[in-house]
Design a protein around this motif. Structure first.
Motif, PDB file in Angstrom:
ATOM      1  N   LYS A  78       0.895  -1.082  -0.296  1.00  0.00           N
ATOM      2  CA  LYS A  78       0.175   0.555  -0.088  1.00  0.00           C
ATOM      3  C   LYS A  78       1.105   1.383   0.366  1.00  0.00           C
ATOM      4  N   SER A  79       2.133   1.433   0.707  1.00  0.00           N
ATOM      5  CA  SER A  79       3.022   2.680   1.159  1.00  0.00           C
ATOM      6  C   SER A  79       3.348   2.886  -0.984  1.00  0.00           C
ATOM      7  N   THR A  80       3.512   2.211  -1.209  1.00  0.00           N
ATOM      8  CA  THR A  80       4.683   2.162  -2.505  1.00  0.00           C
ATOM      9  C   THR A  80       3.209   2.807  -3.437  1.00  0.00           C
ATOM     10  N   GLU A  81       2.488   3.379  -3.574  1.00  0.00           N
ATOM     11  CA  GLU A  81       1.329   3.957  -3.656  1.00  0.00           C
ATOM     12  C   GLU A  81       1.101   3.069  -5.544  1.00  0.00           C
ATOM     13  N   GLN A  82       1.295   2.456  -5.977  1.00  0.00           N
ATOM     14  CA  GLN A  82       1.549   1.775  -6.769  1.00  0.00           C
ATOM     15  C   GLN A  82      -0.548   1.816  -7.040  1.00  0.00           C
ATOM     16  N   GLU A  83      -0.302   2.258  -8.677  1.00  0.00           N
ATOM     17  CA  GLU A  83      -1.667   2.196  -9.617  1.00  0.00           C
ATOM     18  C   GLU A  83      -2.355   0.491  -8.419  1.00  0.00           C
ATOM     19  N   PHE A  84      -3.859   1.182  -8.667  1.00  0.00           N
ATOM     20  CA  PHE A  84      -4.277  -0.129  -8.429  1.00  0.00           C
ATOM     21  C   PHE A  84      -5.800  -0.230  -9.966  1.00  0.00           C
ATOM     22  N   SER A  85      -5.664  -2.045  -9.874  1.00  0.00           N
ATOM     23  CA  SER A  85      -6.461  -2.330 -11.100  1.00  0.00           C
ATOM     24  C   SER A  85      -8.039  -1.878 -11.025  1.00  0.00           C
ATOM     25  N   ILE A  86      -8.589  -1.390 -11.782  1.00  0.00           N
ATOM     26  CA  ILE A  86      -9.881  -1.441 -11.741  1.00  0.00           C
ATOM     27  C   ILE A  86     -10.676  -2.159 -12.699  1.00  0.00           C
ATOM     28  N   ILE A  87     -11.850  -2.994 -11.699  1.00  0.00           N
ATOM     29  CA  ILE A  87     -12.675  -3.972 -12.742  1.00  0.00           C
ATOM     30  C   ILE A  87     -13.528  -3.336 -12.958  1.00  0.00           C
ATOM     31  N   GLN A  88     -14.896  -3.564 -13.452  1.00  0.00           N
ATOM     32  CA  GLN A  88     -16.036  -3.064 -13.725  1.00  0.00           C
ATOM     33  C   GLN A  88     -16.611  -4.911 -13.021  1.00  0.00           C
ATOM     34  N   GLU A  89     -16.765  -4.715 -11.899  1.00  0.00           N
ATOM     35  CA  GLU A  89     -17.873  -5.571 -10.905  1.00  0.00           C
ATOM     36  C   GLU A  89     -18.590  -5.427  -9.968  1.00  0.00           C
ATOM     37  N   GLN A  90     -19.530  -5.174  -9.415  1.00  0.00           N
ATOM     38  CA  GLN A  90     -20.834  -4.811  -8.297  1.00  0.00           C
ATOM     39  C   GLN A  90     -20.194  -5.028  -7.372  1.00  0.00           C
ATOM     40  N   CYS A  91     -20.008  -4.303  -6.390  1.00  0.00           N
ATOM     41  CA  CYS A  91     -19.414  -4.002  -4.885  1.00  0.00           C
ATOM     42  C   CYS A  91     -21.109  -5.286  -3.313  1.00  0.00           C
ATOM     43  N   PRO A  92     -20.468  -5.624  -3.272  1.00  0.00           N
ATOM     44  CA  PRO A  92     -22.019  -6.558  -3.047  1.00  0.00           C
ATOM     45  C   PRO A  92     -21.996  -5.961  -1.415  1.00  0.00           C
ATOM     46  N   LYS A  93     -21.623  -5.117  -1.400  1.00  0.00           N
ATOM     47  CA  LYS A  93     -22.481  -4.177   0.141  1.00  0.00           C
ATOM     48  C   LYS A  93     -22.843  -3.033  -0.395  1.00  0.00           C
ATOM     49  N   CYS A  94     -22.538  -2.263  -1.239  1.00  0.00           N
ATOM     50  CA  CYS A  94     -22.808  -1.243  -1.614  1.00  0.00           C
ATOM     51  C   CYS A  94     -23.986  -1.209  -3.588  1.00  0.00           C
TER      52      CYS A  94
END
Length: 130
Positions: A78-94
């Motif tokens: 987390k501290s390396t500030e790498q870009e996270f990949s984004i996926i088109q997937e529905q959140c089970p909570k919201c």
């Protein structure tokens, strides 16, 4: 097997273990202690039983628990500030349609990676072992 002095090593090796329960013995480190109990079963042992026996011990630094290692890996990632990949997937909570994710190899090498998901809207976190 015998040592260089011709003494049976098996006799010495057997003295490393409690005669009652078989647990590995922790020898007293304080001077003047002649008697101590097994930490597992409480059986009493006497220093005189070990006359003439020379033990050499190596001290090692205690290892971190697996959980501590994984937490440190995650924080480092987390501290390396790498870009996270984004996926088109529905959140089970919201129900939001985008989540970011990253993967880490947490289990043995012959098993799949663990995927960590986080909702872009509500921050709900989930992990899946592949």
């Amino acid at each position: 097997m015998t040592s260089q002095s011709g003494i049976d090593i098996d006799v010495y090796a057997s003295k490393l273990f409690c005669e009652e329960c078989g647990a590995l013995l922790s020898f007293p480190t304080e001077s003047g202690v002649n008697r101590w109990g097994c930490s597992c079963c409480g059986a009493k042992h006497h220093l005189s039983d070990y006359n003439g026996v020379v033990f050499n011990f190596n001290t090692t630094i205690p290892r971190k628990s697996k959980l501590q290692q994984l937490q440190e890996q995650l924080e480092e990632f987390k501290s390396t500030e790498q870009e996270f990949s984004i996926i088109q997937e529905q959140c089970p909570k919201c129900g939001h349609h985008e989540r970011k994710f990253f993967t880490m190899q947490l289990r043995s090498a012959d098993e799949g990676q663990t995927v960590f998901y986080e909702c872009m809207k509500c921050g709900f976190k989930e992990r899946v072992n592949n």
